[in-house]
Design an enzyme around this catalytic site. Structure first.
Site, PDB file in Angstrom:
ATOM      1  N   GLY A  68     -13.334 -33.117   3.208  1.00 62.87           N
ATOM      2  CA  GLY A  68     -12.095 -33.484   2.535  1.00 62.87           C
ATOM      3  C   GLY A  68     -12.112 -34.789   1.758  1.00 62.87           C
ATOM      4  CD  GLN A  69     -16.152 -36.553   2.759  1.00 64.32           C
ATOM      5  OE1 GLN A  69     -15.727 -35.436   2.987  1.00 64.32           O
ATOM      6  NE2 GLN A  69     -17.425 -36.845   2.869  1.00 64.32           N
ATOM      7  CE  LYS A  70      -8.773 -39.990  -4.471  1.00 59.57           C
ATOM      8  NZ  LYS A  70      -8.193 -41.286  -4.596  1.00 59.57           N
TER       9      LYS A  70
END
Length: 178
Positions: A68-70
């Protein structure tokens, strides 16, 4: 002469995509569902984790936990091909990230492949002090802006195992209705 016995076969597992911002608890949830164990130390997911489990005697789900990191979010669309349900997890104890979560959810829901796919929003970390209610999260994410979408929202705690089985039983029902 033997009587015919009908054996109900288990269908192949339905693909479920688990998305959300980093630190929402997705890997903790998947580990808890697959092993029943509490995972205290997780590191950011690079790529994905995947596992299958039985919801009941005839229903299995394969859950893809996508990082889910950018930097990972542009890749989310590559996981949608065989998707039968989207599970979007938010950290209900971190209201400051709700605008970012709303934007990420809106972007993924704009994908054509998700047009008729049901959505389950999991409000994780409800056991934390000051956690938002499911109504507050629903409002912050703008879920009422998706009248064409079949969606549900449920509170849970991946760490304590609260609400997880119920949530994925509901996911399986949403898939069957589709």
């Amino acid at each position: 002469f033997f009587p015919r016995i009908q054996v109900k076969k288990k269908k192949p597992p339905s693909q479920v995509i688990l998305m959300g911002l980093d630190s929402a608890g997705k890997t903790t949830l998947l580990t808890r569902l697959l092993t029943g164990q509490v995972m205290m130390d997780t590191s950011p997911t690079v790529g994905f984790n995947v596992g299958s489990f039985d919801v009941d005697k005839r229903t299995s789900l394969t859950v893809w936990d996508v990082g889910g990191q950018k930097s990972m979010r542009p890749n989310w669309r590559f996981y949608l091909d065989e998707c039968k349900a989207l599970v979007f997890m938010v950290d209900s104890s971190d209201p400051s990230r709700m605008p970012e979560a709303q934007k990420a959810l809106k972007k993924v829901l704009s994908e054509e492949r998700l047009r008729d796919i049901p959505l389950m929003v999991l409000a994780n970390k409800v056991d934390q002090p000051g956690a938002m209610t499911v109504q507050e999260i629903s409002n912050q994410l703008g879920l009422s802006n998706y009248p064409h979408l079949r969606w549900e929202i449920q509170a849970c705690s991946a760490l304590k195992g609260i609400g997880l089985r119920q949530a994925f039983t509901s996911v399986a029902k949403l898939i069957k209705k589709n």
